[in-house]
Design a protein around this motif. Sequence first.
Motif, mmCIF file in Angstrom:
data_model
loop_
_atom_site.group_PDB
_atom_site.id
_atom_site.type_symbol
_atom_site.label_atom_id
_atom_site.label_comp_id
_atom_site.label_asym_id
_atom_site.label_seq_id
_atom_site.Cartn_x
_atom_site.Cartn_y
_atom_site.Cartn_z
ATOM 1 N N ARG A 232 -39.249 42.777 -28.513
ATOM 2 C CA ARG A 232 -39.805 43.921 -27.795
ATOM 3 C C ARG A 232 -40.716 43.434 -26.671
ATOM 4 O O ARG A 232 -41.347 42.379 -26.786
ATOM 5 C CB ARG A 232 -40.612 44.802 -28.748
ATOM 6 C CG ARG A 232 -39.795 45.382 -29.897
ATOM 7 C CD ARG A 232 -40.687 46.191 -30.819
ATOM 8 N NE ARG A 232 -39.941 46.738 -31.946
ATOM 9 C CZ ARG A 232 -40.505 47.444 -32.933
ATOM 10 N NH1 ARG A 232 -41.810 47.670 -32.913
ATOM 11 N NH2 ARG A 232 -39.759 47.906 -33.916
ATOM 12 N N GLU A 235 -46.691 45.284 -25.046
ATOM 13 C CA GLU A 235 -47.304 46.559 -24.686
ATOM 14 C C GLU A 235 -48.715 46.381 -24.141
ATOM 15 O O GLU A 235 -49.199 47.232 -23.401
ATOM 16 C CB GLU A 235 -47.329 47.481 -25.908
ATOM 17 C CG GLU A 235 -45.945 47.843 -26.433
ATOM 18 C CD GLU A 235 -46.006 48.764 -27.627
ATOM 19 O OE1 GLU A 235 -47.142 49.054 -28.085
ATOM 20 O OE2 GLU A 235 -44.936 49.197 -28.107
ATOM 21 N N LYS A 236 -49.365 45.301 -24.512
ATOM 22 C CA LYS A 236 -50.730 45.055 -24.061
ATOM 23 C C LYS A 236 -50.704 44.214 -22.787
ATOM 24 O O LYS A 236 -49.863 43.329 -22.620
ATOM 25 C CB LYS A 236 -51.549 44.346 -25.142
ATOM 26 C CG LYS A 236 -51.715 45.168 -26.418
ATOM 27 C CD LYS A 236 -52.589 44.444 -27.413
ATOM 28 C CE LYS A 236 -52.744 45.273 -28.688
ATOM 29 N NZ LYS A 236 -53.465 46.527 -28.428
ATOM 30 N N SER A 237 -51.654 44.486 -21.906
ATOM 31 C CA SER A 237 -51.777 43.701 -20.685
ATOM 32 C C SER A 237 -52.361 42.334 -21.002
ATOM 33 O O SER A 237 -52.889 42.094 -22.093
ATOM 34 C CB SER A 237 -52.666 44.434 -19.680
ATOM 35 O OG SER A 237 -53.992 44.549 -20.195
ATOM 36 N N GLU A 346 -42.754 36.462 -21.816
ATOM 37 C CA GLU A 346 -42.176 37.332 -20.798
ATOM 38 C C GLU A 346 -41.032 36.645 -20.059
ATOM 39 O O GLU A 346 -40.035 37.291 -19.706
ATOM 40 C CB GLU A 346 -43.267 37.766 -19.821
ATOM 41 C CG GLU A 346 -44.300 38.701 -20.451
ATOM 42 C CD GLU A 346 -45.471 38.976 -19.531
ATOM 43 O OE1 GLU A 346 -45.580 38.266 -18.497
ATOM 44 O OE2 GLU A 346 -46.259 39.891 -19.827
ATOM 45 N N LEU A 422 -43.619 42.201 -32.252
ATOM 46 C CA LEU A 422 -42.765 41.842 -31.121
ATOM 47 C C LEU A 422 -41.350 41.470 -31.533
ATOM 48 O O LEU A 422 -40.441 41.485 -30.693
ATOM 49 C CB LEU A 422 -43.389 40.672 -30.350
ATOM 50 C CG LEU A 422 -44.760 40.926 -29.723
ATOM 51 C CD1 LEU A 422 -45.290 39.653 -29.084
ATOM 52 C CD2 LEU A 422 -44.678 42.044 -28.701
#
Length: 432
Positions: A232, A235-237, A346, A422
Amino acid sequence: MLKLISKKTGWFLAAALMATQVCAEEGSPRALDALAREVFEKNPELKLYEAEITAAKGGRKTAGQWTNPEVGGFIGQKRVWNEENELTGRGRAGELSVTQQFEWPGRIELRKAIADRDIELAELSLERFRALLAARAKIAAYELFTAREKAAATREVANHLLALREVLAQRGQAGLTPLLETRVIEAIELNLQRKAGVAALAAQAALFDLNQLRGASPEAELPVGRLNLAFRPLEKSRDALVTLARSNDYSVRLRALELARQGVRVDLEKNERFPSVSAGPSISQERAGDRERVIGAAVSLPLPLWNRNEGNINTAQAQKGQAETSLDVARREAERRVIESAVIYETKLKEMANWQPDSIRHFREAAELADRHYRLGAVPVSTYLELQTQYLETIGGLLDTKREALEAAAQLELLTATPLSLVDIVPAEETK
């Protein structure tokens, strides 16, 4: 999981039950969690950290106790002479005193505070080790799966080349080109056999590591089914991850506790500049002519003339400064590692976003198609060999990318001490 039911047939029944249970969990979202639970139950190193907590609690109990009272005195003979040096009396004399040491106010509380920090350090160390165990178990299980997949695929292609080489040898085609093609196929086949052996050794090493984590024999078998991982997006920066890492990272929290402990240690060393006082009742009695008895109180304390505990105070203050620096370094290291792990995760997600869901199946079908048509003479040897090697490299690349993403996800959860959720295991039927 595996229990010996009897010495003969019971062992086979228990092994069958274990295999059934593991195979039922293969490829399911509960597979890795079940493995992590087994590691928690059977890992022998956990006992070291649990014993450390027990020892720290014992130190806390000792820190809050008073010292035992001391009993002192003497007994002897007494003789009395007058001014003319004449013996006027003789008898016994003795003294008895009981003293209790009283610490300077606040000293016992400071020792208790240090012992409390020791307990917190031991408990946090256990918590960190358990988190590391869970991450290592999942990564080791996936490494075992990927190594077995690579070994199986490499051995499959190598066997295809071996069979093809035998067919070409039976045909006995004359000419330079068929001979060179046969030699090229033979060379690649031998190289793939070696790579298959290397992959098998990697799988065995991963199995040894996993068995060590779960406290099993190194050669104990552990069936691991197909692990289809789904990842996934974060979601957090990155700023939020950095904030979490600065406060939640286990190394940072350990350094913060150590700093608090050293601060209390400085206060304790300053408190110990003042002496402890020993006091208690005392009685003495003499029988030498006259009978005398003295009842009073005994008090003793060291005079702090030469030793004001300055050396220990300076040492404690220096250690506190070291703890402050270590905390700052740990926070900076946590920031760097969490950003690095986020970038890796990422990047791997972007790589996987370009994949087709059935890429491996397509490459396998293309390799098999090339094998059939090469035997018919419709495909040149260069295309055939390129498809075989690219098929293996694609499998290795896809598996390695997922492993690296899994490692980055585990590192992020360790650094933030937060379940980021994740990684999922997708059942095989959902990936077809």
